[in-house]
Design a protein around this motif. Structure first.
Motif, PDB file in Angstrom:
ATOM      1  N   ARG A 122     -20.769  17.397  15.884  1.00 34.40           N
ATOM      2  CA  ARG A 122     -22.001  16.781  16.099  1.00 34.40           C
ATOM      3  C   ARG A 122     -22.084  15.711  15.156  1.00 34.40           C
ATOM      4  NH1 ARG A 122     -26.206  20.188  14.380  1.00 34.40           N
ATOM      5  NH2 ARG A 122     -27.402  19.378  16.243  1.00 34.40           N
ATOM      6  N   PRO A 123     -22.871  14.568  15.951  1.00 32.49           N
ATOM      7  CA  PRO A 123     -23.170  13.339  14.975  1.00 32.49           C
ATOM      8  C   PRO A 123     -23.723  13.856  13.660  1.00 32.49           C
ATOM      9  CG  PRO A 123     -23.566  13.048  16.966  1.00 32.49           C
ATOM     10  CD  PRO A 123     -23.188  14.374  17.137  1.00 32.49           C
ATOM     11  N   GLY A 124     -23.688  13.227  12.622  1.00 33.21           N
ATOM     12  CA  GLY A 124     -24.413  13.523  11.417  1.00 33.21           C
ATOM     13  C   GLY A 124     -24.142  14.952  10.658  1.00 33.21           C
ATOM     14  N   ALA A 125     -22.940  15.354  10.924  1.00 35.74           N
ATOM     15  CA  ALA A 125     -22.512  16.913  10.640  1.00 35.74           C
ATOM     16  C   ALA A 125     -22.502  16.869   8.933  1.00 35.74           C
ATOM     17  CB  ALA A 125     -21.108  17.253  11.028  1.00 35.74           C
ATOM     18  N   ALA A 126     -23.119  18.031   8.402  1.00 44.84           N
ATOM     19  CA  ALA A 126     -23.038  18.043   7.071  1.00 44.84           C
ATOM     20  C   ALA A 126     -21.652  18.363   6.247  1.00 44.84           C
ATOM     21  CB  ALA A 126     -24.029  19.457   6.866  1.00 44.84           C
ATOM     22  N   ARG A 127     -21.710  18.007   5.100  1.00 47.45           N
ATOM     23  CA  ARG A 127     -20.308  18.398   4.403  1.00 47.45           C
ATOM     24  C   ARG A 127     -20.598  19.917   3.977  1.00 47.45           C
ATOM     25  NH1 ARG A 127     -20.800  12.888   1.794  1.00 47.45           N
ATOM     26  NH2 ARG A 127     -22.211  14.156   0.332  1.00 47.45           N
ATOM     27  N   VAL A 128     -19.512  20.701   4.389  1.00 50.96           N
ATOM     28  CA  VAL A 128     -19.908  22.268   3.879  1.00 50.96           C
ATOM     29  C   VAL A 128     -18.798  22.616   3.096  1.00 50.96           C
ATOM     30  CG1 VAL A 128     -19.757  24.532   5.049  1.00 50.96           C
ATOM     31  CG2 VAL A 128     -20.630  22.569   6.397  1.00 50.96           C
ATOM     32  N   ILE A 129     -19.266  23.293   1.964  1.00 48.08           N
ATOM     33  CA  ILE A 129     -18.377  23.868   1.000  1.00 48.08           C
ATOM     34  C   ILE A 129     -18.391  25.175   1.288  1.00 48.08           C
ATOM     35  CG2 ILE A 129     -17.956  24.377  -1.484  1.00 48.08           C
ATOM     36  CD1 ILE A 129     -19.687  21.570  -2.225  1.00 48.08           C
ATOM     37  N   GLY A 130     -17.387  26.123   1.482  1.00 42.37           N
ATOM     38  CA  GLY A 130     -17.289  27.540   1.533  1.00 42.37           C
ATOM     39  C   GLY A 130     -16.831  28.156   0.514  1.00 42.37           C
ATOM     40  N   ILE A 131     -17.399  29.485   0.205  1.00 38.39           N
ATOM     41  CA  ILE A 131     -17.215  30.115  -1.005  1.00 38.39           C
ATOM     42  C   ILE A 131     -16.919  31.781  -0.541  1.00 38.39           C
ATOM     43  CG2 ILE A 131     -17.592  31.038  -3.345  1.00 38.39           C
ATOM     44  CD1 ILE A 131     -19.446  28.630  -3.648  1.00 38.39           C
ATOM     45  N   ASP A 132     -15.569  32.502  -0.826  1.00 42.40           N
ATOM     46  CA  ASP A 132     -15.302  33.626  -0.390  1.00 42.40           C
ATOM     47  C   ASP A 132     -14.292  33.965  -1.022  1.00 42.40           C
ATOM     48  OD1 ASP A 132     -14.479  35.838   1.404  1.00 42.40           O
ATOM     49  OD2 ASP A 132     -16.112  35.441   2.435  1.00 42.40           O
ATOM     50  N   ALA A 133     -14.318  35.314  -1.441  1.00 43.15           N
ATOM     51  CA  ALA A 133     -13.054  35.770  -2.295  1.00 43.15           C
ATOM     52  C   ALA A 133     -11.859  36.203  -1.291  1.00 43.15           C
ATOM     53  CB  ALA A 133     -13.579  37.409  -2.564  1.00 43.15           C
ATOM     54  N   ALA A 134     -11.968  35.944  -0.100  1.00 42.89           N
ATOM     55  CA  ALA A 134     -10.848  36.095   0.985  1.00 42.89           C
ATOM     56  C   ALA A 134     -10.074  34.946   1.121  1.00 42.89           C
ATOM     57  CB  ALA A 134     -11.261  36.598   2.340  1.00 42.89           C
ATOM     58  N   GLU A 135      -8.870  34.926   0.297  1.00 42.70           N
ATOM     59  CA  GLU A 135      -8.425  33.281   0.302  1.00 42.70           C
ATOM     60  C   GLU A 135      -7.772  32.994   1.659  1.00 42.70           C
ATOM     61  OE1 GLU A 135      -5.219  36.612  -1.040  1.00 42.70           O
ATOM     62  OE2 GLU A 135      -7.396  36.302  -1.084  1.00 42.70           O
ATOM     63  N   HIS A 136      -7.180  34.074   2.557  1.00 40.73           N
ATOM     64  CA  HIS A 136      -6.564  33.617   3.657  1.00 40.73           C
ATOM     65  C   HIS A 136      -7.689  33.205   4.754  1.00 40.73           C
ATOM     66  CE1 HIS A 136      -2.877  35.322   2.373  1.00 40.73           C
ATOM     67  NE2 HIS A 136      -3.087  36.514   2.624  1.00 40.73           N
ATOM     68  N   ALA A 137      -8.847  33.574   4.495  1.00 45.11           N
ATOM     69  CA  ALA A 137      -9.976  33.063   5.495  1.00 45.11           C
ATOM     70  C   ALA A 137     -10.430  31.736   5.307  1.00 45.11           C
ATOM     71  CB  ALA A 137     -10.920  34.109   5.439  1.00 45.11           C
ATOM     72  N   VAL A 138     -10.706  31.566   3.826  1.00 45.18           N
ATOM     73  CA  VAL A 138     -10.938  30.345   3.512  1.00 45.18           C
ATOM     74  C   VAL A 138      -9.862  29.236   3.622  1.00 45.18           C
ATOM     75  CG1 VAL A 138     -11.432  28.773   1.403  1.00 45.18           C
ATOM     76  CG2 VAL A 138     -12.594  31.315   1.619  1.00 45.18           C
ATOM     77  N   ASP A 139      -8.753  29.786   3.624  1.00 45.13           N
ATOM     78  CA  ASP A 139      -7.707  28.506   3.775  1.00 45.13           C
ATOM     79  C   ASP A 139      -7.494  28.156   5.202  1.00 45.13           C
ATOM     80  OD1 ASP A 139      -4.886  27.295   2.680  1.00 45.13           O
ATOM     81  OD2 ASP A 139      -4.169  28.574   4.433  1.00 45.13           O
ATOM     82  N   TYR A 140      -7.852  29.049   5.951  1.00 44.31           N
ATOM     83  CA  TYR A 140      -7.800  28.846   7.500  1.00 44.31           C
ATOM     84  C   TYR A 140      -9.067  27.845   7.792  1.00 44.31           C
ATOM     85  CZ  TYR A 140      -6.999  29.311  12.448  1.00 44.31           C
ATOM     86  OH  TYR A 140      -6.877  28.996  13.997  1.00 44.31           O
ATOM     87  N   ALA A 141     -10.118  28.299   7.450  1.00 43.47           N
ATOM     88  CA  ALA A 141     -11.431  27.284   7.871  1.00 43.47           C
ATOM     89  C   ALA A 141     -11.064  26.250   7.115  1.00 43.47           C
ATOM     90  CB  ALA A 141     -12.594  28.055   6.871  1.00 43.47           C
ATOM     91  N   GLN A 142     -10.519  25.836   6.219  1.00 43.84           N
ATOM     92  CA  GLN A 142     -10.331  24.489   5.623  1.00 43.84           C
ATOM     93  C   GLN A 142      -9.310  23.890   6.399  1.00 43.84           C
ATOM     94  OE1 GLN A 142      -9.494  24.636   1.457  1.00 43.84           O
ATOM     95  NE2 GLN A 142     -10.002  22.423   1.092  1.00 43.84           N
ATOM     96  N   LYS A 143      -8.153  24.765   6.695  1.00 46.90           N
ATOM     97  CA  LYS A 143      -6.970  23.856   7.458  1.00 46.90           C
ATOM     98  C   LYS A 143      -7.424  23.340   8.801  1.00 46.90           C
ATOM     99  CE  LYS A 143      -3.352  26.312   6.972  1.00 46.90           C
ATOM    100  NZ  LYS A 143      -2.437  27.589   7.067  1.00 46.90           N
TER     101      LYS A 143
END
Length: 291
Positions: A122-143
């Motif tokens: 979407r136009p004007g999308a927010a910058r999102v920082i994600g925090i979670d103890a699950a390293e594989h999930a966080v890595d996928y979302a960032q990738k």
């Protein structure tokens, strides 16, 4: 444990089924195929609320574009996907349950997801920082581009890393759809130690869990916490009778009735919004929320 299986013998301290096996897989397919039969829907409610909150906050902070949003317990970036993209939760279920967990391979799925999300941003999308103890999930979302920054850190147990501290400094909004109870005021205290000014906090909290320790902490940081009193929000169906009875017991312990709420077979969450008093006075919660 077989794909999609639920361990209901070793749940949380308040009797919830244990879904640990689906939270840290290489990609989101097992997560969605397990939760779809339970009609897991709280991110759908979060999408409408978080977008409305973000739009209001953007007007209050016109000099801060784009907004910096921190999503707690972000898992595979579901809230970020729904906040920033032309998508529904149903679209994500369709995408990740269509082929089971066998094909395509995670690497190919990640490449396809990168394009899928990029073309729907979407136009004007927010910058999102994600925090979670699950390293594989966080890595996928960032990738795949859902998170601008992802941190696999457990702030219940550890102080934030130097990199996370730097990333959190300009936070405008903190969101969470189901983590409170697994995370406590301790996590919020460590977050607020890192910010340059108090952000807004929008939290969906199961009625089986008290939000008071967190709201008390936020009050000490200068925020006023309001609860949406006009409705509750379904999270998901109870996994089995044991989970249902544990929830009913917890609710009775809080002096809460299940009538018209959990007696429908679902966990229900309440929405809390914490803001500086001036912001709360300028835009009442009842005017901010979508219909």
């Amino acid at each position: 444990m077989a794909a999609g299986a639920i361990n209901t013998t070793a749940g949380s301290d308040w009797g919830k089924a244990d879904f640990e096996a689906i939270y840290n897989c290489p990609d989101p397919r097992r997560y969605f195929t397990t939760l779809q039969p339970l009609d897991y829907q709280i991110p759908h409610h979060g999408q409408a609320v978080f977008r409305a909150v973000a739009e209001t906050l953007q007007r209050c902070r016109a000099d801060r574009a784009p907004l910096d949003v921190v999503d707690l317990c972000c898992s595979y970036g579901v809230n970020a996907a729904l906040l920033n993209h032309r998508l529904s939760l149903g679209d994500l279920y369709d995408r990740y349950t269509a082929h089971g967990t066998g094909v395509p391979q995670t690497r190919q799925l990640a490449r396809e997801d990168g394009t899928f999300f990029a073309t729907r941003r979407r136009p004007g999308a927010a910058r999102v920082i994600g925090i979670d103890a699950a390293e594989h999930a966080v890595d996928y979302a960032q990738k795949v581009g859902l998170l601008d920054h992802g941190f696999a850190e457990n702030l219940e147990h550890d102080e934030p890393s130097a990199a996370l501290r730097r990333a959190l400094a300009g936070t405008d909004l903190i969101t969470v759809t189901g983590g409170v109870g697994y995370i406590t005021a301790r996590t919020f205290a460590r977050l607020f130690d890192c910010v340059s000014s108090p952000p807004w906090v929008a939290a969906f909290v199961l009625r089986t869990v008290s939000y008071r320790p967190v709201s008390d902490l936020l009050a000490r940081a200068g925020l006023v916490t309001e609860k949406c009193t006009t409705r509750t929000f379904r999270q998901r169906r109870f996994a089995d009778d044991g989970e249902r009875q544990a929830a009913f017991t917890a609710l009775a312990g809080h002096g809460l009735s299940i009538a018209g709420k959990e007696d429908d077979g679902f966990y229900h969450a309440e929405l809390y919004l914490s803001r500086p008093a001036a912001d709360a006075a300028a835009v009442p919660l009842t005017e901010l929320l979508p219909g």
